[in-house]
Design a protein around this motif. Structure first.
Motif, PDB file in Angstrom:
ATOM      1  N   GLU A   1       0.815  -1.221   0.000  1.00  9.11           N
ATOM      2  CA  GLU A   1       0.000   0.000   0.000  1.00  9.11           C
ATOM      3  C   GLU A   1       0.849   1.271   0.000  1.00  9.11           C
ATOM      4  OE1 GLU A   1      -2.607  -0.501   3.370  1.00  9.11           O
ATOM      5  OE2 GLU A   1      -4.007  -1.750   2.220  1.00  9.11           O
ATOM      6  N   ALA A   2       1.935   1.280   0.770  1.00  8.43           N
ATOM      7  CA  ALA A   2       2.708   2.510   0.939  1.00  8.43           C
ATOM      8  C   ALA A   2       3.847   2.691  -0.058  1.00  8.43           C
ATOM      9  CB  ALA A   2       3.276   2.569   2.354  1.00  8.43           C
ATOM     10  N   LEU A   3       4.362   1.599  -0.612  1.00 10.26           N
ATOM     11  CA  LEU A   3       5.591   1.713  -1.397  1.00 10.26           C
ATOM     12  C   LEU A   3       5.439   1.470  -2.892  1.00 10.26           C
ATOM     13  CD1 LEU A   3       7.951  -0.172   1.100  1.00 10.26           C
ATOM     14  CD2 LEU A   3       7.545   2.294   0.923  1.00 10.26           C
ATOM     15  N   THR A   4       4.274   1.020  -3.350  1.00 11.23           N
ATOM     16  CA  THR A   4       4.172   0.649  -4.768  1.00 11.23           C
ATOM     17  C   THR A   4       3.243   1.545  -5.584  1.00 11.23           C
ATOM     18  OG1 THR A   4       2.356  -0.933  -4.442  1.00 11.23           O
ATOM     19  CG2 THR A   4       4.607  -1.771  -4.154  1.00 11.23           C
ATOM     20  N   GLY A   5       2.734   2.611  -4.979  1.00 13.35           N
ATOM     21  CA  GLY A   5       1.758   3.477  -5.647  1.00 13.35           C
ATOM     22  C   GLY A   5       2.264   4.174  -6.894  1.00 13.35           C
ATOM     23  N   ASP A   6       3.577   4.391  -6.997  1.00 13.78           N
ATOM     24  CA  ASP A   6       4.112   5.045  -8.191  1.00 13.78           C
ATOM     25  C   ASP A   6       4.142   4.111  -9.391  1.00 13.78           C
ATOM     26  OD1 ASP A   6       4.503   7.358  -6.744  1.00 13.78           O
ATOM     27  OD2 ASP A   6       6.658   7.066  -6.493  1.00 13.78           O
ATOM     28  N   ASP A   7       4.112   2.806  -9.134  1.00 12.34           N
ATOM     29  CA  ASP A   7       4.276   1.829 -10.202  1.00 12.34           C
ATOM     30  C   ASP A   7       3.031   1.015 -10.517  1.00 12.34           C
ATOM     31  OD1 ASP A   7       7.202   2.199 -10.641  1.00 12.34           O
ATOM     32  OD2 ASP A   7       7.295   1.549  -8.552  1.00 12.34           O
ATOM     33  N   TYR A   8       2.097   0.965  -9.563  1.00 15.76           N
ATOM     34  CA  TYR A   8       0.914   0.123  -9.737  1.00 15.76           C
ATOM     35  C   TYR A   8      -0.336   0.895  -9.336  1.00 15.76           C
ATOM     36  CZ  TYR A   8       4.470  -3.510 -10.012  1.00 15.76           C
ATOM     37  OH  TYR A   8       5.564  -4.252 -10.385  1.00 15.76           O
ATOM     38  N   SER A   9      -1.446   0.606 -10.020  1.00 13.45           N
ATOM     39  CA  SER A   9      -2.714   1.273  -9.712  1.00 13.45           C
ATOM     40  C   SER A   9      -3.274   0.760  -8.391  1.00 13.45           C
ATOM     41  CB  SER A   9      -3.732   1.001 -10.828  1.00 13.45           C
ATOM     42  OG  SER A   9      -4.150  -0.363 -10.779  1.00 13.45           O
ATOM     43  N   GLU A  10      -4.255   1.472  -7.856  1.00  9.44           N
ATOM     44  CA  GLU A  10      -4.882   1.049  -6.607  1.00  9.44           C
ATOM     45  C   GLU A  10      -5.509  -0.335  -6.759  1.00  9.44           C
ATOM     46  OE1 GLU A  10      -8.329   2.721  -3.676  1.00  9.44           O
ATOM     47  OE2 GLU A  10      -6.959   4.220  -4.530  1.00  9.44           O
TER      48      GLU A  10
ATOM     49  N   ALA B   1      11.085  -9.370  -9.582  1.00 10.57           N
ATOM     50  CA  ALA B   1      11.054  -8.094  -8.856  1.00 10.57           C
ATOM     51  C   ALA B   1       9.933  -7.193  -9.355  1.00 10.57           C
ATOM     52  CB  ALA B   1      12.388  -7.375  -9.009  1.00 10.57           C
ATOM     53  N   SER B   2       9.190  -6.646  -8.409  1.00  7.89           N
ATOM     54  CA  SER B   2       8.182  -5.643  -8.764  1.00  7.89           C
ATOM     55  C   SER B   2       8.919  -4.425  -9.319  1.00  7.89           C
ATOM     56  CB  SER B   2       7.369  -5.256  -7.530  1.00  7.89           C
ATOM     57  OG  SER B   2       8.220  -4.684  -6.546  1.00  7.89           O
ATOM     58  N   ASP B   3       8.184  -3.565 -10.007  1.00  3.28           N
ATOM     59  CA  ASP B   3       8.826  -2.402 -10.621  1.00  3.28           C
ATOM     60  C   ASP B   3       9.494  -1.509  -9.572  1.00  3.28           C
ATOM     61  OD1 ASP B   3       8.032  -3.392 -13.039  1.00  3.28           O
ATOM     62  OD2 ASP B   3       6.480  -1.891 -13.401  1.00  3.28           O
TER      63      ASP B   3
ATOM     64  N   GLY C   1      -7.635 -11.072 -10.843  1.00  2.00           N
ATOM     65  CA  GLY C   1      -8.310 -10.322 -11.894  1.00  2.00           C
ATOM     66  C   GLY C   1      -7.576  -9.084 -12.388  1.00  2.00           C
ATOM     67  N   GLU C   2      -6.397  -8.818 -11.866  1.00  2.00           N
ATOM     68  CA  GLU C   2      -5.598  -7.665 -12.312  1.00  2.00           C
ATOM     69  C   GLU C   2      -4.289  -8.168 -12.915  1.00  2.00           C
ATOM     70  OE1 GLU C   2      -6.156  -4.287 -12.252  1.00  2.00           O
ATOM     71  OE2 GLU C   2      -8.187  -4.693 -11.543  1.00  2.00           O
ATOM     72  N   TRP C   3      -3.788  -7.430 -13.912  1.00  2.00           N
ATOM     73  CA  TRP C   3      -2.503  -7.758 -14.521  1.00  2.00           C
ATOM     74  C   TRP C   3      -1.433  -6.862 -13.928  1.00  2.00           C
ATOM     75  CZ3 TRP C   3      -1.829 -11.959 -17.385  1.00  2.00           C
ATOM     76  CH2 TRP C   3      -2.969 -12.558 -17.948  1.00  2.00           C
ATOM     77  N   LEU C   4      -0.331  -7.463 -13.462  1.00  2.00           N
ATOM     78  CA  LEU C   4       0.790  -6.721 -12.894  1.00  2.00           C
ATOM     79  C   LEU C   4       2.061  -7.102 -13.632  1.00  2.00           C
ATOM     80  CD1 LEU C   4      -1.300  -7.281 -10.398  1.00  2.00           C
ATOM     81  CD2 LEU C   4       0.573  -6.376  -9.054  1.00  2.00           C
ATOM     82  N   ALA C   5       2.924  -6.119 -13.835  1.00  2.00           N
ATOM     83  CA  ALA C   5       4.211  -6.371 -14.485  1.00  2.00           C
ATOM     84  C   ALA C   5       5.288  -6.531 -13.427  1.00  2.00           C
ATOM     85  CB  ALA C   5       4.560  -5.212 -15.413  1.00  2.00           C
ATOM     86  N   ASN C   6       6.265  -7.388 -13.732  1.00  2.00           N
ATOM     87  CA  ASN C   6       7.462  -7.492 -12.920  1.00  2.00           C
ATOM     88  C   ASN C   6       8.615  -7.906 -13.828  1.00  2.00           C
ATOM     89  OD1 ASN C   6       7.552 -10.349 -13.139  1.00  2.00           O
ATOM     90  ND2 ASN C   6       6.393 -10.629 -11.258  1.00  2.00           N
ATOM     91  N   THR C   7       9.792  -7.994 -13.258  1.00  2.00           N
ATOM     92  CA  THR C   7      10.981  -8.330 -14.035  1.00  2.00           C
ATOM     93  C   THR C   7      11.716  -9.481 -13.368  1.00  2.00           C
ATOM     94  OG1 THR C   7      11.221  -6.020 -14.707  1.00  2.00           O
ATOM     95  CG2 THR C   7      13.162  -7.426 -14.971  1.00  2.00           C
ATOM     96  N   THR C   8      11.965 -10.542 -14.130  1.00  2.00           N
ATOM     97  CA  THR C   8      12.802 -11.618 -13.614  1.00  2.00           C
ATOM     98  C   THR C   8      14.237 -11.131 -13.671  1.00  2.00           C
ATOM     99  OG1 THR C   8      11.273 -13.327 -14.360  1.00  2.00           O
ATOM    100  CG2 THR C   8      13.538 -14.017 -13.920  1.00  2.00           C
ATOM    101  N   MET C   9      14.905 -11.186 -12.519  1.00  2.00           N
ATOM    102  CA  MET C   9      16.285 -10.735 -12.403  1.00  2.00           C
ATOM    103  C   MET C   9      17.120 -11.882 -11.835  1.00  2.00           C
ATOM    104  SD  MET C   9      15.582  -6.885 -10.938  1.00  2.00           S
ATOM    105  CE  MET C   9      17.160  -6.187 -11.479  1.00  2.00           C
ATOM    106  N   GLN C  10      18.398 -11.910 -12.191  1.00  2.00           N
ATOM    107  CA  GLN C  10      19.264 -13.002 -11.771  1.00  2.00           C
ATOM    108  C   GLN C  10      20.619 -12.459 -11.323  1.00  2.00           C
ATOM    109  OE1 GLN C  10      20.332 -15.819 -14.885  1.00  2.00           O
ATOM    110  NE2 GLN C  10      20.153 -17.488 -13.418  1.00  2.00           N
TER     111      GLN C  10
END
Length: 164
Positions: free
Chosen positions: A26-35, A119-121, A144-153
């Motif tokens: 709730e507090a840290l992902t608002g810039d990258d993901y919708s409510e 990793a989340s954005d 029911g929501e689509w979220l983007a992330n990045t596989t990192m190694q």
């Protein structure tokens, strides 16, 4: 400022870790993901028993400051960081770094040659600074929501033989 202490997950930790999970989203992902995306993501902790079982089924570490849990991270299998969350009030105090470093050492000790994370954005920069390299972008469906992330190694060094 206190240094984070790490300890193993205990079943009694599930409610507080679920709360940390939700507060972090709730507090840290608002810039990258919708409510709506945040709500779908945070819903993973609504069933505390199931959330606790997920943590118990993995190697989960709890970070504490002055004895209070402020973050957690879990290793799925020997080479995948499944979860790494820090309470918003403890961000910038070395909690995520301590958790990440511990998981890297544990994975190497288990014979992993590299460690992966989806990793989340908002977390990708943290992992990049720790030596993780982006491998692919992903889109995942959560409640029911689509979220983007990045596989990192990150390649891991074999643990040194004997005591240090």
């Amino acid at each position: 400022m206190s240094t984070p202490a790490l300890r193993p997950f205990l079943p009694a930790d599930a409610p507080i870790l679920a709360a940390i999970f939700v507060a972090s989203i709730e507090a840290l992902t608002g810039d990258d993901y919708s409510e709506a995306q945040q709500e779908a993501w945070a819903a993973a902790a609504e069933d505390e028993a199931a959330f606790g079982q997920r943590l118990a089924s993995q190697l989960t570490l709890v970070a504490t400051l002055d004895g209070s849990p402020v973050g957690f991270a879990s290793l799925k299998g020997k080479d995948h960081v499944d979860l790494l969350y820090v309470h918003p009030g403890a961000v910038g105090q070395g909690v995520a770094a301590a958790l990440s470093e511990a998981l890297e050492k544990l994975a190497a000790a288990r014979g992993a040659k590299s460690l992966t994370v989806d990793a989340s954005d908002n977390a990708a920069e943290f992992f990049a600074k720790r030596g993780y390299e982006a491998k692919q972008r992903n889109t995942v469906s959560l409640n029911g929501e689509w979220l983007a992330n990045t596989t990192m190694q990150k390649p891991l060094e074999a643990p040194a033989g004997g005591a240090r």
